[in-house]
Write an enzyme that holds these catalytic residues in place. Structure first.
Site, PDB file in Angstrom:
ATOM      1  CG  ASP A  23       2.598 -11.129   5.780  1.00 21.68           C
ATOM      2  OD1 ASP A  23       1.888 -10.400   5.074  1.00 21.68           O
ATOM      3  OD2 ASP A  23       3.834 -10.971   5.896  1.00 21.68           O
ATOM      4  CG  ASP A  25       0.833  -7.381   3.681  1.00 24.03           C
ATOM      5  OD1 ASP A  25       0.559  -7.213   2.479  1.00 24.03           O
ATOM      6  OD2 ASP A  25       1.942  -7.095   4.158  1.00 24.03           O
ATOM      7  CG  ASP A  33       4.369 -11.764   1.965  1.00 21.95           C
ATOM      8  OD1 ASP A  33       3.696 -12.293   1.061  1.00 21.95           O
ATOM      9  OD2 ASP A  33       4.187 -10.594   2.353  1.00 21.95           O
ATOM     10  NE  ARG A  87       2.108  -8.011  -4.511  1.00 22.11           N
ATOM     11  CZ  ARG A  87       2.367  -7.091  -3.575  1.00 22.11           C
ATOM     12  NH1 ARG A  87       2.468  -7.466  -2.309  1.00 22.11           N
ATOM     13  NH2 ARG A  87       2.525  -5.833  -3.908  1.00 22.11           N
TER      14      ARG A  87
END
Length: 285
Positions: A97, A120, A124, A177
């Site tokens: 991330d 990724d 997050d 997302r």
């Protein structure tokens, strides 16, 4: 952030990694693009990390805000990472991330950053983290851009937490997302600009409660949804503009009002493309 601590400047990876790991409050100025090792690097509590100018940040690795994962911890530990500000930083080319917030970290502000090309997630937020604001950032060259809540089975850590505000961000072709939410409520998504999204904008699952307010969706396949897997979530929506798509803004159920937590002022949704493109991202403080 690091208010009350020393102001230091990082121009190399060794300096940057040293400063972010120190236990004391620090205001860390990042001067130029720094190539860091290919890993996730831990940020300790009470830090302000701020890039100088319009071309400062890190490449090659990501930042982790939070303690080591422990499924048996289901309430905030006293040493949870907290009080972090990350501003005006380019964060790119991470093997994992770009930014990861986990394990009950709280009171985090991520503002005016440029986030891209993570293997990724771009950003997050998971495992009981709470009271987080994500504002005035540009996300681009990202597929699975942002999770809020990482797994359908993580209710013991997440229920009653994951309270996050996303405002005035530029989701610039970030495929999906943006965010995908589990459990959190209220999650407030307001005054963001979504453009050329081939997957979806906001998803609400696992009984999350998401308020989608005064955003501008342009050429977004599925601006909102609650059918990406697991139990459906709740979505309330108002004052949004949705153009150049056949897909509606999906709503379901009622959501806790964000103004029970804070006061805020909305910009008119019609002005969001010009405002956000002009002011979101780095070099615009």
């Amino acid at each position: 952030g690091g208010q009350g601590g020393q102001t230091v400047m990082a121009t190399s990876a060794s300096q940057f990694l040293d400063f972010i790991s120190r236990p004391e409050p620090l205001i860390i100025q990042v001067n130029g693009m720094i190539t860091v090792p290919s890993a996730m690097h831990n940020v300790a509590s009470n830090k302000t990390i701020i890039g100088l100018g319009s071309n400062s940040g890190i490449t090659g690795g990501g930042l982790n805000i939070g303690l080591t994962i422990d499924d048996d911890v289901t309430s905030p530990p006293p040493d949870a990472v907290h009080n972090i500000i990350i501003r005006n930083m380019i964060i790119t080319n991470s093997p994992d991330d770009c930014l990861n917030v986990q394990m009950f970290s709280h009171h985090i502000w991520i503002d005016h950053c440029d986030i891209s090309n993570a293997s990724d997630g771009g950003l997050d937020i998971k495992r009981g983290s709470d009271f987080i604001t994500v504002s005035w950032n540009r996300f681009h060259n990202q597929d699975k851009n942002m999770l809020l809540g990482h797994d359908d089975s993580n209710g013991p850590q997440d229920i009653g937490r994951l309270r996050v505000t996303y405002h005035h961000n530029w989701f610039d072709g970030s495929i999906q997302r943006n965010p995908r939410v589990r459990f959190g409520e209220p999650v407030h998504v307001f005054n963001n600009y979504y453009v050329n999204i081939t997957g979806y904008g906001v998803a609400s699952q696992m009984n999350a409660g998401v308020m989608v307010e005064a955003n501008y969706f342009d050429n977004v396949e599925k601006p909102t949804r609650n059918d990406v897997g697991g139990t459906a979530g709740r979505i309330a929506a108002r004052l949004n503009i949705n153009v150049n798509t056949e897909d509606p803004i999906v709503t379901a159920g009622s959501v806790v009002e964000p103004n029970t937590f804070y006061s805020y002022r909305l910009d008119d949704a019609a002005s969001i493309p010009s405002i956000v493109v002009q002011f979101a991202g780095v070099g615009k403080l």
